[in-house]
Design a protein around this motif. Sequence first.
Motif, PDB file in Angstrom:
ATOM      1  N   LYS A 398      42.824  46.203  47.344  1.00  0.00           N
ATOM      2  CA  LYS A 398      43.325  45.841  46.016  1.00  0.00           C
ATOM      3  C   LYS A 398      42.726  44.516  45.564  1.00  0.00           C
ATOM      4  N   ASP A 399      42.655  43.555  46.491  1.00  0.00           N
ATOM      5  CA  ASP A 399      42.064  42.256  46.147  1.00  0.00           C
ATOM      6  C   ASP A 399      40.600  42.397  45.768  1.00  0.00           C
ATOM      7  N   GLU A 400      39.862  43.196  46.535  1.00  0.00           N
ATOM      8  CA  GLU A 400      38.438  43.384  46.237  1.00  0.00           C
ATOM      9  C   GLU A 400      38.238  44.060  44.885  1.00  0.00           C
ATOM     10  N   ALA A 401      39.081  45.080  44.578  1.00  0.00           N
ATOM     11  CA  ALA A 401      38.971  45.757  43.288  1.00  0.00           C
ATOM     12  C   ALA A 401      39.297  44.809  42.141  1.00  0.00           C
ATOM     13  N   ARG A 402      40.338  44.002  42.319  1.00  0.00           N
ATOM     14  CA  ARG A 402      40.705  43.056  41.276  1.00  0.00           C
ATOM     15  C   ARG A 402      39.627  42.003  41.093  1.00  0.00           C
ATOM     16  N   LEU A 403      39.012  41.569  42.191  1.00  0.00           N
ATOM     17  CA  LEU A 403      37.950  40.575  42.101  1.00  0.00           C
ATOM     18  C   LEU A 403      36.782  41.105  41.277  1.00  0.00           C
ATOM     19  N   GLU A 409      34.933  40.960  33.669  1.00  0.00           N
ATOM     20  CA  GLU A 409      35.505  40.390  32.446  1.00  0.00           C
ATOM     21  C   GLU A 409      34.881  39.032  32.133  1.00  0.00           C
ATOM     22  N   LEU A 410      34.594  38.235  33.145  1.00  0.00           N
ATOM     23  CA  LEU A 410      33.922  36.961  32.926  1.00  0.00           C
ATOM     24  C   LEU A 410      32.519  37.179  32.378  1.00  0.00           C
ATOM     25  N   ASP A 428      40.370  29.317  27.219  1.00  0.00           N
ATOM     26  CA  ASP A 428      41.576  29.371  28.061  1.00  0.00           C
ATOM     27  C   ASP A 428      41.568  30.600  28.960  1.00  0.00           C
ATOM     28  N   ARG A 429      41.136  31.729  28.407  1.00  0.00           N
ATOM     29  CA  ARG A 429      41.102  32.956  29.208  1.00  0.00           C
ATOM     30  C   ARG A 429      40.095  32.837  30.338  1.00  0.00           C
ATOM     31  N   MET A 430      38.965  32.216  30.078  1.00  0.00           N
ATOM     32  CA  MET A 430      37.954  32.045  31.126  1.00  0.00           C
ATOM     33  C   MET A 430      38.455  31.126  32.239  1.00  0.00           C
ATOM     34  N   LEU A 433      40.816  33.121  34.394  1.00  0.00           N
ATOM     35  CA  LEU A 433      40.113  34.092  35.222  1.00  0.00           C
ATOM     36  C   LEU A 433      39.356  33.418  36.367  1.00  0.00           C
ATOM     37  N   GLU A 434      38.773  32.260  36.077  1.00  0.00           N
ATOM     38  CA  GLU A 434      38.075  31.532  37.141  1.00  0.00           C
ATOM     39  C   GLU A 434      39.051  31.097  38.235  1.00  0.00           C
ATOM     40  N   ALA A 435      40.239  30.660  37.827  1.00  0.00           N
ATOM     41  CA  ALA A 435      41.245  30.267  38.818  1.00  0.00           C
ATOM     42  C   ALA A 435      41.693  31.461  39.657  1.00  0.00           C
ATOM     43  N   GLU A 436      41.873  32.612  38.991  1.00  0.00           N
ATOM     44  CA  GLU A 436      42.260  33.813  39.727  1.00  0.00           C
ATOM     45  C   GLU A 436      41.151  34.257  40.670  1.00  0.00           C
ATOM     46  N   ARG A 437      39.915  34.139  40.202  1.00  0.00           N
ATOM     47  CA  ARG A 437      38.772  34.508  41.048  1.00  0.00           C
ATOM     48  C   ARG A 437      38.724  33.642  42.306  1.00  0.00           C
ATOM     49  N   ALA A 438      38.895  32.333  42.127  1.00  0.00           N
ATOM     50  CA  ALA A 438      38.864  31.432  43.285  1.00  0.00           C
ATOM     51  C   ALA A 438      40.001  31.733  44.256  1.00  0.00           C
TER      52      ALA A 438
END
Length: 553
Positions: A398-403, A409-410, A428-430, A433-438
Amino acid sequence: MIPAVIYARYSTDMQSASSVEDQIRLCAERAAREGMAVSQHYADHGISGASLMRPGIQQLLQDAMAGKFQVVFAEALDRISRDQEDVAAVFKRLNFAGVQIITLSEGAISELHIGLKGTMNALFLKDLSDKTRRGLRGRVEAGKSGGGNSYGYDVVRKVNAAGEPERGDRKINEDQADIIRRVFNEYAAGTSPRVIAKTLNAEHVPGPTGKTWGPSTIHGNKDRGTGILNNELYIGRLVWNRLRYIKAPETGKRLSRLNPADQWIVQDVPHLRIIDDDLWQKVKARQDATSLGKHDKSKAAGFWDRRRPRFLLSGLIKCGCCGSTFVKISQHHFGCASARNKGTCENKRTIRRDVLESSVLNALQHRLMDDKLLAVFCEEYTRHLNALRMAESGNRAKDEARLQKVIRELDRMIDAICDGVPAERVKDRMIALEAERAEIEKRLEAEPKEEKPLLHPSMGERYRQGVMRLREALADQDAPHEAVEILRGLIDRIVLHPSSEEESGFVMDIEGDLAGILSLCQTSKKAAGLSPDDLMQMKLVAGVGFEPTTFRL
């Protein structure tokens, strides 16, 4: 639908059992609005949030690690815990298991909430403690009780002119006061606390807790003011703040510490006097003489005056008749503590220490790890471990798919900016997303990718060799302590039942720690590849440990 659960708790400061039902109802409504299916409720009733030693939260954490749900709903973060360290620990474990926390007050919980709310809850507990102590001190200085009650007194319940309850008043219970005077007189006359306790139990006199009397109930600790013989309230002196209590960080249990004498609050309450000064001084004189005899090196100390060494099985042996601990009753024998000290158990049989230790070691080495039962366990454990691995693999997938979705999206946002879309519209959206990616990448890096080895097929033989090495180490006087600790770690308790076939024999049940046995089977940490978390999971799989091994002595 996303599987979710609800956790609710009410503590003693709320005093409302219906609070749990209210929390569950509100959380269920929130989960329904989020489109999630609630599969289970976890609750702790009347338990403070200052500790994680709660059955509800512990079961929740165990089920989370098993992958049974993905979201936990709670009314607020302080329902999970008020301790900052505990909140962070719960968040870390649930985050590792891929479980999100959502509260009605704070919404989806992140690291920011853990730091801020955890600090606020810790400050709340400290402030509550300080205010409570201030209120109790004012009550004590007015000659009232600072909380709790002592044997020999009844609580006086009354209300003031405004209809509010007045707390802290006590009156003498004459029936219990007669028992207190009897205890003081018999002790001053030379009777031991053990004999006094056995006599009271034989006469079916209820103890201070409503149960039986024990010697320690009578003699207590003179320095700490505990025990019937040391309670200064019986001579009309109310002493408060003699002890302070702190919680052990590992267990959450309260431990007492003696405060300096200048911090004690002492008030005279002559209307609560039960013992006169002459009798009190006689008791103190005998206590001082007994203490001096124990510490006078010029005298030949008897068995009971010496500091007893810690034996291999001390504290692990239980009576099969009453459940009390078997204690050392002579130089070489163990016996039931209740039978000897209280007279409430009929099991008067004793067992030699060397016979018991040898029998236990033989049972551990030769009779515990039966090859057929071991094969069944290995099969069941392997099946359970594989199920856990599948759950972990699912969370990783699930983590890999979300990543990958976040990265796509980025990329689309970058393309949009290149095509002329103002950067302010997607900034703001970027950032989010960057925080979620990290965060996802950090979580994936922390997860072990390699598979852990299964149980070794010769585990039974390794275990027997391990016990044999421990037996040899116990005979080595240079380093027996480590061997004792390891071997004691294998045993939860030993229950001795009087044998019906032999007049002086026992039937012994040994119950132990499966995690300790598995760790003993390892030839090395590197070879086994099992971490402390793995061993804990093994213990959870097996419940309390291995089934009792029974044989006759």
